[in-house]
Design an enzyme around this catalytic site. Structure first.
Site, PDB file in Angstrom:
ATOM      1  N   GLU A 158       0.825  -1.213   0.000  1.00  0.00           N
ATOM      2  CA  GLU A 158       0.000   0.000   0.000  1.00  0.00           C
ATOM      3  C   GLU A 158       0.863   1.270   0.000  1.00  0.00           C
ATOM      4  OE1 GLU A 158      -4.376  -0.962   1.686  1.00  0.00           O
ATOM      5  OE2 GLU A 158      -2.897  -0.463   3.225  1.00  0.00           O
ATOM      6  N   GLU A 232      -6.563  -7.565  -0.922  1.00  0.00           N
ATOM      7  CA  GLU A 232      -7.131  -7.532   0.423  1.00  0.00           C
ATOM      8  C   GLU A 232      -8.626  -7.250   0.292  1.00  0.00           C
ATOM      9  OE1 GLU A 232      -5.284  -5.034   3.320  1.00  0.00           O
ATOM     10  OE2 GLU A 232      -3.255  -5.787   2.907  1.00  0.00           O
TER      11      GLU A 232
END
Length: 584
Positions: A158, A232
């Site tokens: 991320e 995710e």
């Protein structure tokens, strides 16, 4: 050897189409004797892949050290995954977030006062290079190109939510390749961060918990062809101390899983099994106010904290069966649990009285931070003498994270970072009175710019506007309680202040359970030397998970560090948890 191919129309393995149906399962949040059980249950739910992060900070507790033993035996975990016929998505970071202490970055990086984490800072990249040089040689045989289960390796994590330096990602990719990684790399980001967090030539994937169509459309905007993948898919959430226990309706989560699979996407369910932030390993968030993460990482996942199937397990299995083969075996049954039983903790050892048994002091003009002292977890005890008797205002520039203040051994107050507290008023009883400040590291920030998160007393400390000098800083990592000397306590009056309480409990047959600390305030628990984690009466959780493998048939030793005071000397082991559950 088989190699995952990132083709224009999707993934292929051995020249056959492959849809990755994965679930998050972090080996470092699960007792190693329970790894095989959790992996088997992943296969039975219909997963063909397991995702795991790698926590750099646990594997490398000190510079130049690298551990692959016991609960950090990653090769054994990979062997067990392969034995179940599961592929693996490996996420080595170096930054992992994961609501984990410091996002997995080792605290010793912060001993350099001006280091820039997650950047091209040469000091940081040199450390990353050393980490990968230690991690990857034992992992390379497990790459699919060597006949192992690892299909792909994540590049950072991320990053688009943190920075936009594609040059940094290029360096990391080059390091992974130089150290032998020859399977595909991938990045993952939330939809709004896909551009900043991606790297040309590396597969982009998206993270989301809802708005599936919009998220996949955003991914297609930045990656017009190639596999669609959600790395995710958030089906629950984590809890913080002082908050509520977060849950998500199983039918709602299953409907979004169906949308992902119907769109032809591959998916990693985050989490399949959350596990536990044992010991001092929880992270924290700070978006203006510091919020430490709770001990339980149950995450309202398909497998609960004890590894038993919950409502999402059957719901997800039913969805997966519409798109992929699911084993024709019955749903796993819950594991045996402890019967309710109590233990009296009749022996005590005062932390302040016996601090010299737990750590040695460093004498300096100013308080030393944990990182300067080479300490990652636990507490620091700071000591000095106070000026003339009379009213006093103690002012601390910054507390990382919670300071209990004592004058001549008597508690005079608490300063908590999450409350933005910096000053405390009390009375100095005499000239040269002893000041002690016990500071708890409640978890380093794991997300955002606040990750440069040092612990202890930070900056200037004054009394009545005059700086205090001649400090003694004592690291208390609490990683070895064997040197403590316990004495019997008075039944009618449990001691007040930071105190270790110890007792024993006989168990006929070890089984999973939870320890409840009704009547206790805040502290930490060990059973047979295994650090279960933090408890706090503010909740949401009021029980700590006790894995069956840490228990003995017969005598078991329970140690509780209570930081304030308790109204009882009794703890209860029981067969059900209390996480502050709410209705969906």
């Amino acid at each position: 050897m088989p190699r995952l191919e990132v083709a224009a129309d999707g993934f292929r393995l051995d020249d056959r189409p492959l849809r990755i149906i994965s679930g998050g399962l972090h080996y470092f949040r699960i007792h190693p004797e329970q790894w095989a059980d959790r992996l088997r249950k992943a296969r039975l739910m219909g997963l063909n892949t397991i995702e795991t992060y790698v926590p750099w900070n646990l594997h490398s507790p000190h510079p130049g050290e690298f551990r692959l033993d016991a609960g950090l035996d990653l090769p054994r975990f990979l062997d067990l995954a392969a034995a179940e016929g599961l592929h693996v998505l490996l996420r080595p970071g170096p930054y992992i977030c994961a609501e984990w202490e410091g996002g997995g970055l080792p605290s010793w990086l912060l001993a350099d006062e001006d280091i820039e984490l997650r950047s091209r800072d040469p000091r940081y990249l040199k450390a990353v290079d050393g980490y990968l040089a230690a991690l990857l040689p034992p992992v390379l045989p497990y790459l699919s190109t060597h006949g192992g289960p690892i299909l792909a390796v994540q590049l950072e994590n991320e990053y688009g939510a943190y920075g936009d330096d594609s040059g940094y990602l290029e360096v990391l990719a080059e390091l992974l390749h130089r150290h032998g990684v020859d399977v595909p790399l991938f990045t993952c980001d939330q939809p709004s961060d896909l551009e900043r967090g991606g790297l040309d030539g590396v597969l982009r994937t998206v993270n989301l918990g809802s708005r599936v169509d919009a998220g996949l459309a955003a991914l297609r905007t930045h990656q017009p062809s190639g596999p669609l993948m959600c790395s995710e898919f958030w089906i629950g959430w984590f809890d913080r101390w002082g908050g509520i226990h977060t849950t998500r309706n199983a039918a709602d989560a299953a409907a979004d899983l169906d949308r992902l699979l119907a769109a032809g996407a591959s998916v990693n369910i985050y989490m399949f099994h959350g596990g536990t932030n044992f010991g001092f390993t929880n992270g924290a968030n700070d978006k203006g106010t510091y919020r430490p993460t709770a001990t339980s990482y149950d995450y309202d996942a398909p497998l609960d904290e004890a590894g038993d199937p919950g409502p999402k397990y059957a719901a997800f299995r039913e969805v997966i069966a519409r798109y992929a083969p699911v084993p024709e075996e019955p749903l796993p049954a819950p594991a045996p649990k402890l019967s309710a039983t109590t233990a009296e903790l009749t022996a005590c050892a005062g932390l302040l009285d016996q601090c010299e048994r737990l750590g040695s002091t460093v004498h300096t003009d100013r308080p030393q931070t944990m990182e300067q002292l080479g300490q990652s977890f636990g507490f620091i005890l700071y000591e000095t003498t106070l000026p003339a008797a009379g009213p006093a205002i103690l002012r601390i520039a910054q507390v990382g994270d919670r300071a209990q203040v004592f004058v001549d051994g008597q508690p005079v107050g608490v300063l908590a970072r999450e409350n933005h507290e910096h000053a405390l008023t009390f009375h100095i009883p005499r000239h040269g009175a002893h000041l002690a400040v016990l500071v708890e590291n409640q978890g380093r920030v794991n997300y955002g710019q606040g990750m440069h998160d040092r612990k202890g007393l930070l900056g200037e400390v004054t009394v009545n506007a005059s700086p205090l000098d001649a400090w003694y800083s004592r690291p208390l990592p609490l990683d070895d309680l064997g040197r403590l000397s316990f004495t019997a306590s008075e039944p009618a009056s449990p001691p007040v202040g930071p105190t270790f309480h110890r007792g024993h409990l006989d168990i006929e047959q070890p089984a999973d359970g939870w320890i409840a600390l009704d009547g206790w305030t805040k502290g930490h628990v060990w059973i047979n030397g295994f650090a279960l984690g933090r408890y706090w009466s503010r909740g949401p959780q009021t029980t700590l998970y006790v894995p069956a493998p840490i228990l003995n048939a017969g005598r078991n030793e329970i140690t509780v560090l209570e930081l304030h005071g308790a109204t009882t000397r009794t703890v209860e082991l029981r067969g059900t948890p209390d996480l502050g559950l709410l209705e969906d």
